[in-house]
Motif scaffolding. Sequence first.
Motif, PDB file in Angstrom:
ATOM      1  N   TYR A  30       0.822  -1.207   0.000  1.00 34.38           N
ATOM      2  CA  TYR A  30       0.000   0.000   0.000  1.00 34.38           C
ATOM      3  C   TYR A  30       0.859   1.261   0.000  1.00 34.38           C
ATOM      4  O   TYR A  30       0.513   2.260  -0.633  1.00 34.38           O
ATOM      5  N   LEU A  31       1.985   1.213   0.690  1.00 38.29           N
ATOM      6  CA  LEU A  31       2.894   2.366   0.680  1.00 38.29           C
ATOM      7  C   LEU A  31       3.417   2.622  -0.734  1.00 38.29           C
ATOM      8  O   LEU A  31       3.549   3.777  -1.149  1.00 38.29           O
ATOM      9  N   ARG A  32       3.693   1.560  -1.474  1.00 42.54           N
ATOM     10  CA  ARG A  32       4.157   1.722  -2.852  1.00 42.54           C
ATOM     11  C   ARG A  32       3.077   2.351  -3.727  1.00 42.54           C
ATOM     12  O   ARG A  32       3.347   3.220  -4.550  1.00 42.54           O
ATOM     13  N   LEU A  33       1.840   1.878  -3.541  1.00 42.19           N
ATOM     14  CA  LEU A  33       0.755   2.299  -4.425  1.00 42.19           C
ATOM     15  C   LEU A  33       0.193   3.675  -4.087  1.00 42.19           C
ATOM     16  O   LEU A  33      -0.103   4.470  -4.977  1.00 42.19           O
ATOM     17  N   PHE A  34       0.023   3.955  -2.801  1.00 42.12           N
ATOM     18  CA  PHE A  34      -0.783   5.108  -2.405  1.00 42.12           C
ATOM     19  C   PHE A  34       0.010   6.312  -1.910  1.00 42.12           C
ATOM     20  O   PHE A  34      -0.589   7.323  -1.540  1.00 42.12           O
ATOM     21  N   ARG A  93       1.565   3.884  10.510  1.00 40.60           N
ATOM     22  CA  ARG A  93       1.378   5.293  10.843  1.00 40.60           C
ATOM     23  C   ARG A  93       1.817   6.195   9.696  1.00 40.60           C
ATOM     24  O   ARG A  93       1.194   7.218   9.417  1.00 40.60           O
ATOM     25  N   THR A  94       2.892   5.796   9.008  1.00 36.39           N
ATOM     26  CA  THR A  94       3.340   6.569   7.843  1.00 36.39           C
ATOM     27  C   THR A  94       2.316   6.493   6.723  1.00 36.39           C
ATOM     28  O   THR A  94       1.976   7.501   6.089  1.00 36.39           O
ATOM     29  N   LEU A  95       1.818   5.294   6.459  1.00 40.08           N
ATOM     30  CA  LEU A  95       0.798   5.104   5.417  1.00 40.08           C
ATOM     31  C   LEU A  95      -0.446   5.930   5.723  1.00 40.08           C
ATOM     32  O   LEU A  95      -0.972   6.634   4.845  1.00 40.08           O
ATOM     33  N   ALA A  96      -0.928   5.875   6.956  1.00 34.68           N
ATOM     34  CA  ALA A  96      -2.131   6.614   7.346  1.00 34.68           C
ATOM     35  C   ALA A  96      -1.920   8.114   7.201  1.00 34.68           C
ATOM     36  O   ALA A  96      -2.796   8.840   6.710  1.00 34.68           O
ATOM     37  N   ALA A  97      -0.750   8.585   7.619  1.00 30.98           N
ATOM     38  CA  ALA A  97      -0.465  10.026   7.543  1.00 30.98           C
ATOM     39  C   ALA A  97      -0.362  10.500   6.095  1.00 30.98           C
ATOM     40  O   ALA A  97      -0.938  11.532   5.718  1.00 30.98           O
ATOM     41  N   GLU A  98       0.358   9.756   5.262  1.00 37.24           N
ATOM     42  CA  GLU A  98       0.565  10.171   3.871  1.00 37.24           C
ATOM     43  C   GLU A  98      -0.742  10.156   3.072  1.00 37.24           C
ATOM     44  O   GLU A  98      -1.020  11.084   2.305  1.00 37.24           O
ATOM     45  N   THR A  99      -1.532   9.119   3.248  1.00 41.37           N
ATOM     46  CA  THR A  99      -2.776   9.036   2.488  1.00 41.37           C
ATOM     47  C   THR A  99      -3.806  10.045   2.977  1.00 41.37           C
ATOM     48  O   THR A  99      -4.535  10.638   2.169  1.00 41.37           O
ATOM     49  N   THR A 100      -3.870  10.254   4.285  1.00 44.81           N
ATOM     50  CA  THR A 100      -4.828  11.229   4.821  1.00 44.81           C
ATOM     51  C   THR A 100      -4.461  12.635   4.381  1.00 44.81           C
ATOM     52  O   THR A 100      -5.336  13.431   4.017  1.00 44.81           O
ATOM     53  N   ARG A 101      -3.169  12.949   4.381  1.00 38.09           N
ATOM     54  CA  ARG A 101      -2.731  14.275   3.906  1.00 38.09           C
ATOM     55  C   ARG A 101      -3.044  14.445   2.425  1.00 38.09           C
ATOM     56  O   ARG A 101      -3.495  15.509   1.986  1.00 38.09           O
TER      57      ARG A 101
END
Length: 426
Positions: free
Chosen positions: A268-272, A298-306
Motif C-alpha cells: 500500500y505504501l508503494r501504491l498510495f 502510521r506513515t501510510l495513514a499520515a501520507e494518504t490522509t494528507r
Amino acid sequence: MNNLLKELESRDFIYQISDPELADLLNKEMISVYAGFDPSASSLHLGHLIPVIGLMRFQRSGHRPIAVVGGATGMIGDPSGKDQERQLLNLDSIRSNEDALRKQLSRFLDFDCGKNSAIMVNNYDWLGSYNYLDFLRIVGKHFSVNAMIAKESVKQRLENRDQGISYTEFSYQILQSYDFYHLWKEENCKLQIGGSDQWGNITAGIDLCRRMGGPQLYGITFPLLMTAGGKKFGKSEGNAIWLDSNKTQPYEFYQYFIQTDDRDVIRYLRLFTFLNLDQLKELEGELETNPEARVCQRTLAAETTRLVHGTSGLEAADGATRILFGGEAIEGFTDNILKTIFADIPSTNISRDRLSDGIPVIELLVECGVCKSKGETRRLISSGGAYCNNIRLEDSNQIITSDKLASESFMVLRSGKKRYFLVKFN
C-alpha cells in the motif's frame, strides 16, 4: 524503458500493458492519458484512488490527464465485476455528481498549469446525441458478438440463469470503446488506464480505433486489490471509504490505514504514497526489525490522509487518535468529528438551556449513566477516575457550564481509562 513506467512497475502499479512500445512513445512526446469515473455517487471512494494517483503520476511526468465522467455509460451500467444489474441514473443526478467529482478531482489534479493541464469531460456530451441507427452503422459494425460474449464479465452473467444480462449492459463495451476513439480524435489521447477488470473494455477500444482508421492506442491496467485477509480493499465493515470528508471523516479514513495488516502495508505504501523508493526500503526494514512500533502503518495513514484531506484533515485525524489512545484534552473539535470518533459509545441528549444555570457534576454523571448514584459519583471523583473531555474532575461540587463543551454541542465524559460517554446539548 521509460522512467515513469519503471517507477510504476517498481511500485507494482502495472498489472497489464497492451504494448511495450508505449515506453518509446512516452520518451518521444507528451501524451494525453485518460481514466474513467462512474458518476453514480457525489464522491469518489478509496477504490478510485489508484486511477487518480495514476493520473497524478502522469501529470507530474509532463503528460496531460483526462478525467472522463461516464455520464452516458453511467446511464447504462458497466457489468464488469457485478453479478446483477445496476440501478440506472437519470441525467440530473449525473450532472450533479459530475460537478461534485470535478471539485474533488481538483484536489489531486492541476487544471491550470499550462500545456499539460488536466481536463474533465463527460461522455454524455458526445454519446447522448448520437443517432441510434447511425451509431450501429458507424460503430456497431466493428464489433463481433462472439468476442463480446467471450468477455469474462459477460460470460459470468450469461451463466447465471436467474440474473442474466440485459442488452443495455451488454452494449456497455461498445460505448466505452467509442470513448477511446473519440478522445483520440478530439484530444489526441493515446493511453487509457484502469483497473484490471477494465482490460476487455480497454483493448476493445484500442481495436475499434484501429478498425476506424486511427493510430495505435495503448492501455495500462493496475491490480484490483484484496487484503491479505481476503477482504475487498477500500471497505470498512462492508461500507465504502469515501474521499469526501462529509461521507467519511478524516479520522475514519486515517484509522482504516492504521489498521492495515503487516502483510499489506508495504504494498500500500508503494501504491498510495509518493515516498521515494529509498524511503520505502527504509520502512520495509523497519517493518522487519520492529513491527510492533507500526511505523509503516502510521506513515501510510499520515501520507494518504494528507493526500486526500490535506494537512488540516491529517491534524484532525491525528488529534482524534491522540484523544482515544493518548488521553489528550478534548477541545476545539467540530460536532461531526466527535460524532465520528465516539459513534459507538453511549450517548445522552440534554437541554442546552440547563447549561445557563449550570448542572452539578454529580447529577450529570448519574444522568448520563457514568455512575448509578450520587454516592458512587463522589467516590469516583475522589479516587481520580472521573473525567470531562479527558481532564480529571477534582471537585464533586463542581458546576458544569457551557465552557466545558468540547465542540459546538458535545461534551465527553469518561470513567477510568476507557469508558467514554457522549453528551449532546440540544
